[in-house]
Enzyme design. Structure first.
Site, PDB file in Angstrom:
ATOM      1  N   THR A 121      78.274  16.948  42.997  1.00  0.00           N
ATOM      2  CA  THR A 121      79.035  15.921  42.277  1.00  0.00           C
ATOM      3  C   THR A 121      79.537  14.899  43.289  1.00  0.00           C
ATOM      4  O   THR A 121      80.266  15.252  44.215  1.00  0.00           O
ATOM      5  CB  THR A 121      80.225  16.568  41.544  1.00  0.00           C
ATOM      6  OG1 THR A 121      79.704  17.573  40.691  1.00  0.00           O
ATOM      7  CG2 THR A 121      80.994  15.548  40.733  1.00  0.00           C
ATOM      8  N   ARG A 149      78.898  26.313  34.225  1.00  0.00           N
ATOM      9  CA  ARG A 149      80.260  26.856  34.229  1.00  0.00           C
ATOM     10  C   ARG A 149      80.248  28.168  34.984  1.00  0.00           C
ATOM     11  O   ARG A 149      79.339  28.978  34.796  1.00  0.00           O
ATOM     12  CB  ARG A 149      80.711  27.155  32.791  1.00  0.00           C
ATOM     13  CG  ARG A 149      80.802  25.945  31.900  1.00  0.00           C
ATOM     14  CD  ARG A 149      80.760  26.378  30.441  1.00  0.00           C
ATOM     15  NE  ARG A 149      79.499  27.056  30.116  1.00  0.00           N
ATOM     16  CZ  ARG A 149      79.291  27.763  29.004  1.00  0.00           C
ATOM     17  NH1 ARG A 149      80.247  27.918  28.121  1.00  0.00           N
ATOM     18  NH2 ARG A 149      78.117  28.331  28.767  1.00  0.00           N
ATOM     19  N   GLU A 150      81.245  28.394  35.823  1.00  0.00           N
ATOM     20  CA  GLU A 150      81.349  29.699  36.470  1.00  0.00           C
ATOM     21  C   GLU A 150      81.543  30.737  35.368  1.00  0.00           C
ATOM     22  O   GLU A 150      82.161  30.464  34.346  1.00  0.00           O
ATOM     23  CB  GLU A 150      82.516  29.702  37.458  1.00  0.00           C
ATOM     24  CG  GLU A 150      82.202  28.833  38.654  1.00  0.00           C
ATOM     25  CD  GLU A 150      83.297  28.837  39.703  1.00  0.00           C
ATOM     26  OE1 GLU A 150      84.090  29.781  39.756  1.00  0.00           O
ATOM     27  OE2 GLU A 150      83.348  27.862  40.467  1.00  0.00           O
ATOM     28  N   LYS A 204      78.250  13.125  35.125  1.00  0.00           N
ATOM     29  CA  LYS A 204      78.913  14.348  35.567  1.00  0.00           C
ATOM     30  C   LYS A 204      80.432  14.201  35.584  1.00  0.00           C
ATOM     31  O   LYS A 204      81.155  15.018  35.013  1.00  0.00           O
ATOM     32  CB  LYS A 204      78.400  14.737  36.965  1.00  0.00           C
ATOM     33  CG  LYS A 204      79.086  15.933  37.577  1.00  0.00           C
ATOM     34  CD  LYS A 204      78.914  17.181  36.717  1.00  0.00           C
ATOM     35  CE  LYS A 204      79.863  18.286  37.086  1.00  0.00           C
ATOM     36  NZ  LYS A 204      79.400  19.136  38.140  1.00  0.00           N
ATOM     37  N   CYS A 260      86.116  22.466  40.362  1.00  0.00           N
ATOM     38  CA  CYS A 260      85.506  21.246  39.810  1.00  0.00           C
ATOM     39  C   CYS A 260      86.488  20.302  39.114  1.00  0.00           C
ATOM     40  O   CYS A 260      86.726  19.207  39.603  1.00  0.00           O
ATOM     41  CB  CYS A 260      84.384  21.612  38.846  1.00  0.00           C
ATOM     42  SG  CYS A 260      82.959  22.285  39.686  1.00  0.00           S
ATOM     43  N   LYS A 323      89.857  31.383  36.149  1.00  0.00           N
ATOM     44  CA  LYS A 323      89.472  31.712  34.780  1.00  0.00           C
ATOM     45  C   LYS A 323      88.847  33.108  34.805  1.00  0.00           C
ATOM     46  O   LYS A 323      88.488  33.602  35.896  1.00  0.00           O
ATOM     47  CB  LYS A 323      88.510  30.673  34.218  1.00  0.00           C
ATOM     48  CG  LYS A 323      87.130  30.665  34.850  1.00  0.00           C
ATOM     49  CD  LYS A 323      86.309  29.597  34.181  1.00  0.00           C
ATOM     50  CE  LYS A 323      84.858  29.871  34.189  1.00  0.00           C
ATOM     51  NZ  LYS A 323      84.069  28.830  33.543  1.00  0.00           N
TER      52      LYS A 323
HETATM   53  C1  UDX Z   1      83.646  23.061  34.714  1.00  0.00           C
HETATM   54  C2  UDX Z   1      82.784  22.422  33.625  1.00  0.00           C
HETATM   55  O1  UDX Z   1      83.005  23.090  32.375  1.00  0.00           O
HETATM   56  C3  UDX Z   1      81.320  22.459  34.020  1.00  0.00           C
HETATM   57  O2  UDX Z   1      80.521  21.819  33.038  1.00  0.00           O
HETATM   58  C4  UDX Z   1      81.174  21.760  35.369  1.00  0.00           C
HETATM   59  O3  UDX Z   1      79.821  21.826  35.793  1.00  0.00           O
HETATM   60  C5  UDX Z   1      82.062  22.425  36.408  1.00  0.00           C
HETATM   61  O4  UDX Z   1      83.413  22.417  35.956  1.00  0.00           O
HETATM   62  P1  UDX Z   1      84.235  25.569  35.417  1.00  0.00           P
HETATM   63  O5  UDX Z   1      85.033  24.992  36.533  1.00  0.00           O
HETATM   64  O6  UDX Z   1      83.366  26.739  35.680  1.00  0.00           O
HETATM   65  O7  UDX Z   1      83.296  24.443  34.779  1.00  0.00           O
HETATM   66  O8  UDX Z   1      85.295  26.034  34.308  1.00  0.00           O
HETATM   67  P2  UDX Z   1      85.636  25.702  32.783  1.00  0.00           P
HETATM   68  O9  UDX Z   1      85.128  26.769  31.920  1.00  0.00           O
HETATM   69  O10 UDX Z   1      85.311  24.310  32.430  1.00  0.00           O
HETATM   70  O11 UDX Z   1      87.219  25.856  32.859  1.00  0.00           O
HETATM   71  C6  UDX Z   1      87.997  25.036  33.726  1.00  0.00           C
HETATM   72  C7  UDX Z   1      89.448  25.376  33.649  1.00  0.00           C
HETATM   73  O12 UDX Z   1      89.993  24.962  32.407  1.00  0.00           O
HETATM   74  C8  UDX Z   1      89.791  26.863  33.783  1.00  0.00           C
HETATM   75  O13 UDX Z   1      90.900  26.986  34.650  1.00  0.00           O
HETATM   76  C9  UDX Z   1      90.154  27.286  32.378  1.00  0.00           C
HETATM   77  O14 UDX Z   1      91.079  28.337  32.352  1.00  0.00           O
HETATM   78  C10 UDX Z   1      90.766  25.994  31.834  1.00  0.00           C
HETATM   79  N1  UDX Z   1      90.676  25.859  30.365  1.00  0.00           N
HETATM   80  C11 UDX Z   1      89.467  25.785  29.756  1.00  0.00           C
HETATM   81  C12 UDX Z   1      91.841  25.776  29.604  1.00  0.00           C
HETATM   82  O15 UDX Z   1      92.955  25.831  30.148  1.00  0.00           O
HETATM   83  N2  UDX Z   1      91.739  25.635  28.250  1.00  0.00           N
HETATM   84  C13 UDX Z   1      90.551  25.553  27.603  1.00  0.00           C
HETATM   85  O16 UDX Z   1      90.549  25.425  26.371  1.00  0.00           O
HETATM   86  C14 UDX Z   1      89.372  25.640  28.379  1.00  0.00           C
END
Ligand code: UDX
Length: 433
Positions: A121, A149-150, A204, A260, A323
């Site tokens: 990114t 997503r992780e 992105k 991210c 998460k």
């Molecule tokens: C994110 C994007 O979703 C992904 O598309 C990109 O490529 C990288 O960044 P990721 O960092 O793996 O992915 O986590 P994601 O599932 O998006 O969650 C991010 C954060 O948001 C977590 O801390 C999660 O707990 C929080 N979250 C998510 C909330 O607090 N509420 C929600 O409803 C969803």
């Protein structure tokens, strides 16, 4: 296809294993010898569901290898750049040192007709600049952002929602090479957007900015709910039934973290300022502030449930990863809250199914244990900060017999308040009465 992947972090390792699974010949390169040694033995250096199995089966094909020597890219035709772009220490901007170094290192080994594909990114404008560097070798450049997503990285790589190719208008071979790489996903009907560099780079950060905004929107509603006695989880359900809004990413709680969303929205703001369009993204500053305010609110709630001040109180922390299904604690709201409580003099005892070691490396001053039962023993309050399945399913009766005081703060709105209150717990949550 013969493929090289430069950078074997979350993104690169998963990408290398999945590309092998799809039938390609892959070499993964990283400067970190310890990491490469683990990977060459078929062991991922981080926790990701499904990856150990995928790596084992990919290694067994004999088509996947891991090396520290950059010359090992020779012979591959498509070279993915999957190195990190963390936030700089002294500003919001992204640190491009690793991307620049990867491209510079690979250029002497490129042959005419090769394609370098950026996945990292980056600030908009980076691809155009790097294309010049790559062109010297007769190779060309494409930008192909990832959206994995992780926790779902393998699935998201094998079956992405969409493919985005940023290519130069006169580069017909780039699209054909990427189509060959992603033949399986394309045959399954995955939508493909072919565009210019700037749009691909922006897709992105725009996607991550939107997701972060959605989370901060519902957390802003949680603040209003707290002031009015309303319930933000029911509010989210009710607005989520509107298909235009949708229920996903409307889970109010401790907010977003990870490697991210936080750094990407900050990097996006920094780039917008350089471009003279900072006003267009000033709302992201608010998105960031709302997100960080949730952590303060959690610390305040912890103090409230222990009677005013946390100093000297024993506080159990369930969950440290940013998460569930991850051992990643980069910008983790949970670890941040644990650390703040420790600084305020609380006796913090923290646990997480996967993230204890990664947390200990950053905050060795906190006490860590390996199970929720050990963490809550004698606790004055329990804070649930990452919604792991095993924590959502905890039995309030059994846990109640271990604590000093039955007080719990549900930082992820993932417990049933009725059941916990019935078992004699003082239950508090973010955005709920
Ligand atoms: C994110 C994007 O979703 C992904 O598309 C990109 O490529 C990288 O960044 P990721 O960092 O793996 O992915 O986590 P994601 O599932 O998006 O969650 C991010 C954060 O948001 C977590 O801390 C999660 O707990 C929080 N979250 C998510 C909330 O607090 N509420 C929600 O409803 C969803």
């Amino acid at each position: 296809m013969k493929i090289s992947v430069i950078g074997c972090g979350y993104l690169g390792t998963v990408h290398a294993a999945c590309m092998t699974e799809l039938g390609h010949d892959v070499v993964g390169i990283d400067v970190d010898a310890a990491k490469i040694e683990l990977l060459a033995a078929g062991r991922p250096p981080f926790f990701e569901p499904g990856l150990p199995e995928m790596l084992t089966s990919a290694m067994a094909t004999g088509r996947l290898s891991f090396r520290t020597d950059i010359a090992a890219v020779e012979g591959a035709q498509v070279h993915f750049i999957a190195v990190g772009t963390p936030q700089l220490g002294d500003s919001f901007a992204a640190d491009l040192t690793f991307v620049d170094a990867a491209v510079e290192a690979i250029v002497p080994h490129l042959r005419p007709g090769d394609l370098v594909v950026g996945k990292s990114t980056v600030p908009v404008g980076t691809a155009a600049r790097l294309a010049e560097v790559v062109r010297e070798s007769g190779a060309s450049l494409a930008w192909n952002p990832e959206f994995l997503r992780e926790g779902f990285a393998v699935k998201d790589t094998l079956a992405p929602d969409r493919l985005v190719y940023g290519i130069e208008s006169d580069d017909s071979s780039a699209e054909a090479l990427l189509d060959a790489v992603y033949a399986t996903a394309l045959a399954a009907g995955t939508p493909k957007v072919v565009t210019d560099f700037a749009t691909a780079e922006l897709v992105k950060v725009a996607a991550n900015a939107f997701l972060a905004t959605k989370i901060s929107f519902i957390n802003a509603m949680a603040e209003v709910a707290e002031a009015t006695g309303a319930d933000v989880t029911q509010l989210a359900d009710a607005i989520g039934y509107d298909a235009r809004i949708g229920r996903r990413f409307l889970n109010a709680g401790l907010g977003f973290g990870g490697g991210c969303l936080p750094k990407d929205i900050r990097g996006f703001m920094a780039r917008a300022e350089e471009l003279g369009v900072d006003q267009a993204l000033s709302f992201l500053r608010e998105v960031d502030s709302i997100n960080l305010r949730r952590r303060e609110r959690m610390v305040d709630l912890a103090a409230e449930v222990v009677g005013g001040a946390v100093a000297g109180k024993r506080i159990a922390i369930l969950g440290l990863a940013f998460k569930p299904d991850s051992d990643d604690v980069r910008d983790s709201p949970a670890l941040d809250v644990a650390q703040r409580l420790g600084e305020l003099g609380a006796l913090v005892v923290a646990t997480d199914p996967e993230a204890v070691e990664t947390s200990r490396r950053r905050h060795p001053e906190l006490a860590y244990v390996s199970s929720p039962e050990e963490a809550v023993r004698g606790a004055d309050a329990v804070l649930l900060l990452t919604e792991w399945k095993q924590y959502r399913e905890l039995d309030p009766g059994a846990l109640g017999s271990l604590v000093a005081h039955r007080a719990i703060v549900d930082g992820r709105n993932c417990l049933d308040p009725v059941a916990w209150r019935k078992a004699g717990w003082h239950y508090r949550a973010l955005g709920r009465p």
